[in-house]
Structure formats: C-alpha cells, structure tokens
Design an enzyme around this catalytic site. Structure first.
Site, PDB file in Angstrom:
ATOM      1  N   GLY A   1       0.916  -1.231   0.042  1.00 21.68           N
ATOM      2  CA  GLY A   1       0.006  -0.073  -0.081  1.00 21.68           C
ATOM      3  C   GLY A   1       0.888   1.189   0.112  1.00 21.68           C
ATOM      4  O   GLY A   1       0.640   2.116  -0.891  1.00 21.68           O
ATOM      5  N   HIS A   2       1.914   1.028   0.877  1.00 24.81           N
ATOM      6  CA  HIS A   2       2.740   2.287   0.921  1.00 24.81           C
ATOM      7  C   HIS A   2       3.781   2.486  -0.449  1.00 24.81           C
ATOM      8  O   HIS A   2       3.885   3.657  -0.893  1.00 24.81           O
ATOM      9  CB  HIS A   2       3.850   2.210   1.932  1.00 24.81           C
ATOM     10  CG  HIS A   2       3.233   2.135   3.403  1.00 24.81           C
ATOM     11  ND1 HIS A   2       3.367   1.206   3.943  1.00 24.81           N
ATOM     12  CD2 HIS A   2       2.804   3.197   4.352  1.00 24.81           C
ATOM     13  CE1 HIS A   2       2.723   1.296   5.240  1.00 24.81           C
ATOM     14  NE2 HIS A   2       2.390   2.328   5.431  1.00 24.81           N
TER      15      HIS A   2
ATOM     16  N   GLN B   1      -0.057  10.508  18.242  1.00 19.94           N
ATOM     17  CA  GLN B   1      -1.281  10.020  18.045  1.00 19.94           C
ATOM     18  C   GLN B   1      -1.711   8.707  18.512  1.00 19.94           C
ATOM     19  O   GLN B   1      -2.656   8.007  18.133  1.00 19.94           O
ATOM     20  CB  GLN B   1      -1.257   9.926  16.128  1.00 19.94           C
ATOM     21  CG  GLN B   1      -0.557   8.955  15.813  1.00 19.94           C
ATOM     22  CD  GLN B   1      -0.288   9.163  14.210  1.00 19.94           C
ATOM     23  OE1 GLN B   1       0.230  10.078  13.820  1.00 19.94           O
ATOM     24  NE2 GLN B   1      -0.880   7.995  13.436  1.00 19.94           N
TER      25      GLN B   1
ATOM     26  N   ASP C   1      -7.150   4.963   5.476  1.00 19.92           N
ATOM     27  CA  ASP C   1      -7.331   5.770   6.620  1.00 19.92           C
ATOM     28  C   ASP C   1      -8.187   6.814   6.127  1.00 19.92           C
ATOM     29  O   ASP C   1      -7.679   7.965   6.037  1.00 19.92           O
ATOM     30  CB  ASP C   1      -5.987   6.350   7.282  1.00 19.92           C
ATOM     31  CG  ASP C   1      -5.352   5.042   7.821  1.00 19.92           C
ATOM     32  OD1 ASP C   1      -5.709   4.629   8.900  1.00 19.92           O
ATOM     33  OD2 ASP C   1      -4.484   4.630   7.167  1.00 19.92           O
TER      34      ASP C   1
HETATM   35  O1  PAF Z   1      -1.358   6.935   8.393  1.00 19.94           O
HETATM   36  C1  PAF Z   1      -0.417   7.151   9.189  1.00 19.94           C
HETATM   37  O2  PAF Z   1       0.615   6.212   8.850  1.00 19.94           O
HETATM   38  C2  PAF Z   1      -0.147   8.215   9.959  1.00 19.94           C
HETATM   39  O3  PAF Z   1      -1.195   8.612  10.581  1.00 19.94           O
HETATM   40  C3  PAF Z   1       0.790   9.390   9.427  1.00 19.94           C
HETATM   41  C4  PAF Z   1      -0.233  10.035   8.251  1.00 19.94           C
HETATM   42  C5  PAF Z   1       1.988   9.041   8.571  1.00 19.94           C
HETATM   43  C6  PAF Z   1       0.802  10.453  10.521  1.00 19.94           C
HETATM   44  O4  PAF Z   1       1.531  10.146  11.650  1.00 19.94           O
END
Ligand code: PAF
Length: 286
Positions: free
Chosen positions: A43-44, A68, A157
């Site tokens: 995905g990345h 987070q 997400d």
């Molecule tokens: O989706 C993620 O991996 C994280 O929430 C992000 C956008 C890199 C912020 O830390």
C-alpha cells in the site's frame, strides 16, 4: 558476485533536510511527500509509485508519531523495521527518507497542538479522541519541514484523508493532497501494518470486514433504513467472529456528516472492529 544493495539517502536532522530541499528548489524541481510510520507494505509502495508520477523528487517520511497514540495503545509494539523499509524505498526509487528521532520532531518545550473538528468529529474520534490532533500536528510539521508540492495519503485511513484535506484548506497550506485507492489482499483484506498482529485464525476472519462494507453499501443503494442496515452489518461482523465492533457507519463522502440519501451526494461506508487485540478499520465508496 552478490549484487550490490541500492543505498538511499536518510536524513535525521531538520537542518539537513531543509538544505537538500533548498538545493532541489533552486533547480526548480518539484517535490512529493509520502508520510508514513514505517512497517512498509505494498500500500505504501503504491503511494510512492503515485508520488513519483506527480513530482521530480519523492521524499518518504518514517516517523512513528507518539502524539497520535494514547498511553494504552500500541505505540511500543507498533512494528518497526527500518532496514527492511529502507531497502524497499531504495528499490522503489525514492530520493530521500526523512526519519527524525522523536526529540528532533518534538524538542523539549514543544507545546503546540492542532485542534481539528468537522470531518474529525465522531467515528475514530469517538474511540481514539487524541488521534486526529496528533495526526494533524505531525502532518502540519511534516508539510512545513519538507514544503512539498503534493502529499499522498491512502484511502484506507479515509477519515484521516478527509481531516488532512480540511486542515490544508482551512490553514491555506500551500500543497495539494492526493488520496490513493486502498491496496487489498486477494480476499479483500486491506493492507495494513497492523495486519502483522493477526493470528492465523484471526487472519481468516479479517476479510469479513470488507465483505460487510460491500453488503452494507449494496443494501443502502437498494434503499433500506440506514440505521437498521448499520446495526445489521455490525451484528454480521460479530457473527463472523469479530470480538467487538466500534462502528459501522454510512457518511457523506467529503464532510463525513451523516448520510442523507435524499441529498444525492457521494457516500462512504466506514467501519472499525476488533479481532482479539487487533483493531482493523476499512471503508469503501457507496
Ligand atoms: O497514516 C499514517 O501512517 C499516519 O497517521 C501518518 C499520516 C504518517 C501521520 O503520523
């Protein structure tokens, strides 16, 4: 002879990052940013491939953002494997990896937090109230450090993508946000770094989440009561073996306000559910 591994430039200090970005800017080269927390999967890599089409230079950030995660969440056990990540990014043709330590991102005395409302209301926030403030704050910092023309985020997400778009619009941040479609396993399970937590048994149940969203979308399109259909989808997930359902909801695709079929706007179905100790989220278009 063993083939030589491709090396990749890794930067850990903001000053050095800014110097490199300034050199590229001096040559009028455009920059795309892919923010990640590492534990990279296909995905990345799709985000990276899209980024490379959008700009001359691609920067990937790897930073497991402590702000987070709530104290009881999986910050400590979040999967980390920098060596494997760097090998994947070198192969994918990334120009630079921005991988600051926590003390570089949040030095002593750091005391600012971005507050997000609108698209950040309810859904994830009902269960992870700290989450979007932490994501917005780190993304705002990443956008300021890297100063990209475009940043790419996965639709996996989906609420995060809506919140980031809203923040960029609201704060007049000078970049474009691009959402990229979720990459899935053959059985429908959305790729996620957290899938690594699933036991063999849980992995077999996991695709039921995407299947439930597909059924819910079809049922809503066929015109049933949304409240009833949401409850039915939730019960279906429990019957399939999920241990707890945080939410299954139908929302307006852009604002994430409750969906009103009469308004004939685009809709999105979103869900979060637990398989043992692992929380999975997914979504799809209506
Ligand atoms: O989706 C993620 O991996 C994280 O929430 C992000 C956008 C890199 C912020 O830390």
């Amino acid at each position: 002879m063993t083939p030589k591994k491709k090396s990749i430039k890794v930067v850990r200090k903001t000053r050095e990052l800014r110097q490199q970005v300034a050199r590229w800017r001096g040559r009028r080269e455009t920059i795309a940013l892919v923010p990640t927390m590492g534990a990279l999967h296909e995905g990345h890599l799709k985000l990276v491939a899209e980024a490379r089409k959008k700009a001359k230079r691609t920067i990937v950030s790897i930073f497991v953002n402590p702000r987070q995660f709530a104290p009881h969440e999986d910050f400590d056990r979040y999967p980390r494997d920098e060596e494997a990540d760097l090998a994947k990014l070198a192969k994918a043709g990334v120009d630079l990896v921005w991988s600051p330590a926590a003390a570089e991102m949040y030095p002593a005395g750091f005391a600012t937090r971005i507050e997000v409302e609108g698209a950040a209301r309810e859904l994830e926030t009902d269960f992870r109230p700290h989450f979007f403030g932490g994501v917005a704050t780190v993304c705002c910092k990443l956008f300021s450090q890297v100063a990209p023309d475009v940043a790419l985020f996965g639709e996996k997400d989906y609420q995060q993508l809506c919140v980031i778009r809203q923040m960029v619009r609201d704060l007049d941040l000078p970049l474009t946000i691009k959402g990229v479609a979720t990459v899935r396993e053959k059985d429908g399970l959305a790729l996620s770094s957290r899938n690594a937590y699933l036991s063999e048994e849980e992995r077999k149940i996991a695709p039921a989440l995407y299947a439930a969203l597909g059924k819910l979308a079809a049922d809503v399109n066929a015109g049933g009561s949304i409240t009833m259909l949401q409850a039915e989808a939730s019960m279906g997930l429990l019957a399939a073996g999920f241990s707890k359902v945080d939410y299954v909801e139908v929302r307006e695709a852009e604002t994430l306000a409750p969906y009103d079929p009469a308004a004939k706007r685009k809709g999105r179905v979103l869900a979060a559910a637990w398989l043992g100790r692992t929380r999975l989220i997914d979504n799809r278009a209506l």
